[in-house]
Design a protein around this motif. Structure first.
Motif, PDB file in Angstrom:
ATOM      1  N   MET A   7       0.814  -1.214   0.000  1.00  0.00           N
ATOM      2  CA  MET A   7       0.000   0.000   0.000  1.00  0.00           C
ATOM      3  C   MET A   7       0.847   1.264   0.000  1.00  0.00           C
ATOM      4  O   MET A   7       0.397   2.313  -0.466  1.00  0.00           O
ATOM      5  CB  MET A   7      -0.933   0.021   1.205  1.00  0.00           C
ATOM      6  CG  MET A   7      -0.242  -0.068   2.545  1.00  0.00           C
ATOM      7  SD  MET A   7      -1.391   0.057   3.936  1.00  0.00           S
ATOM      8  CE  MET A   7      -1.423   1.822   4.173  1.00  0.00           C
ATOM      9  N   ARG A  27      -6.246   2.595   1.262  1.00  0.00           N
ATOM     10  CA  ARG A  27      -5.231   1.827   0.529  1.00  0.00           C
ATOM     11  C   ARG A  27      -4.892   0.598   1.376  1.00  0.00           C
ATOM     12  O   ARG A  27      -5.039   0.623   2.599  1.00  0.00           O
ATOM     13  CB  ARG A  27      -3.986   2.668   0.233  1.00  0.00           C
ATOM     14  CG  ARG A  27      -3.359   3.318   1.453  1.00  0.00           C
ATOM     15  CD  ARG A  27      -2.168   4.205   1.111  1.00  0.00           C
ATOM     16  NE  ARG A  27      -1.538   4.666   2.348  1.00  0.00           N
ATOM     17  CZ  ARG A  27      -0.285   5.086   2.455  1.00  0.00           C
ATOM     18  NH1 ARG A  27       0.485   5.123   1.379  1.00  0.00           N
ATOM     19  NH2 ARG A  27       0.208   5.471   3.612  1.00  0.00           N
ATOM     20  N   ASP A  29      -2.631  -3.493   1.553  1.00  0.00           N
ATOM     21  CA  ASP A  29      -1.711  -4.494   1.011  1.00  0.00           C
ATOM     22  C   ASP A  29      -2.517  -5.656   0.445  1.00  0.00           C
ATOM     23  O   ASP A  29      -3.351  -6.240   1.143  1.00  0.00           O
ATOM     24  CB  ASP A  29      -0.800  -5.045   2.115  1.00  0.00           C
ATOM     25  CG  ASP A  29       0.142  -4.000   2.705  1.00  0.00           C
ATOM     26  OD1 ASP A  29       0.522  -3.071   1.972  1.00  0.00           O
ATOM     27  OD2 ASP A  29       0.499  -4.130   3.895  1.00  0.00           O
TER      28      ASP A  29
END
Length: 263
Positions: A7, A27, A29
């Motif tokens: 992210m 955002r 991962d």
């Protein structure tokens, strides 16, 4: 974000520009990178080569699974729908989200990505060894990152080596997995051609692609925009397979313009 990208590859400055335009930015991962969980299943380099040449292989997981991860995050956050933006592999993920659960997608922005059709958005075969050769510890990862970004970055917007090194250090420290990258690559290489399903989308869509992209040929962006009814196609001269700081305002304005069409 794209292949092996956590992210943190979403530049905070770009996120702040989106906030200034009225967005609440999330955002995250993807699985197999950063602080998210690691997938299961071993992928050999021979498997990767077979997938690259179009032969049938068994993927540990699919782009549909990665799209389900994103929907699961929306569920966890209590969000019924969202404006989604994806880069490269992330573009493939948000396209998959849009065709599988269109009611939850307010607008779609696909950046330097492709439809899954093998005759468009191709990658030069010489890049394959660069992508699968990132082993050997932190310093080796940093060196290989500098080498690959020299090959695929934007020729019109060069990035100093020290900036690439800093991002590679941050990526390594957040969490990078060579095995995870291979699993993500197989998900990409075994994706279906979404073109027929993209033609049924009705939400506002934006497709952004660099004319100098060596990782995903611009034909992938053109095919995506052609498939989605009413999509805006933004082609950027001198842009490769990255998101140059000098273009952040352009990206933020375009995402906002697309989201406004959903109202």
């Amino acid at each position: 974000m794209g292949l092996s990208g956590p992210m943190t590859w979403w530049d905070p400055a770009l996120c702040e520009m989106l906030v200034d335009r009225g967005f609440y930015v999330v955002r995250f991962d993807n699985r197999d990178v950063g602080r998210s969980s690691r997938g299961q299943g071993r992928v050999t380099r021979a498997t990767l080569v077979r997938a690259f040449t179009g032969r049938k292989v068994r993927a540990p997981y699919s782009l549909s699974d990665m799209a389900a991860d994103a929907f699961g995050l929306l569920d966890h956050l209590g969000l019924d729908s969202a404006h989604v933006v994806g880069v490269s592999m992330g573009g493939m993920i948000v396209q998959t989200m849009a065709v599988e659960q269109p009611a939850r997608i307010r607008s779609l922005t696909s950046i330097m990505s492709t439809t899954g059709k093998r005759t468009v958005g191709w990658q030069h075969p010489s890049l394959l060894t660069n992508l699968i050769g990132r082993a050997g510890g932190r310093e080796a990862y940093i060196r290989s990152s500098v080498a690959i970004w020299k090959r695929i970055g934007s020729p019109g917007y060069p990035v100093p080596d020290e900036d690439v090194e800093a991002r590679a250090e941050e990526t390594w420290d957040r969490g990078i997995s060579a095995a995870g990258t291979l699993r993500q690559m197989v998900a990409i290489l075994t994706q279906p051609n979404r073109t027929p399903r993209l033609r049924a989308l009705t939400m506002p869509a934006l497709v952004v692609h660099g004319l100098a992209d060596k990782m995903v040929h611009v034909s992938g962006g053109r095919a995506t925009a052609a498939a989605i009814p009413g999509a805006e196609l933004l082609l950027v001269d001198g842009m490769g397979h990255d998101m140059p700081v000098a273009l952040h305002e352009t990206f933020a304005d375009a995402v906002k313009r697309t989201a406004d069409r959903a109202r």
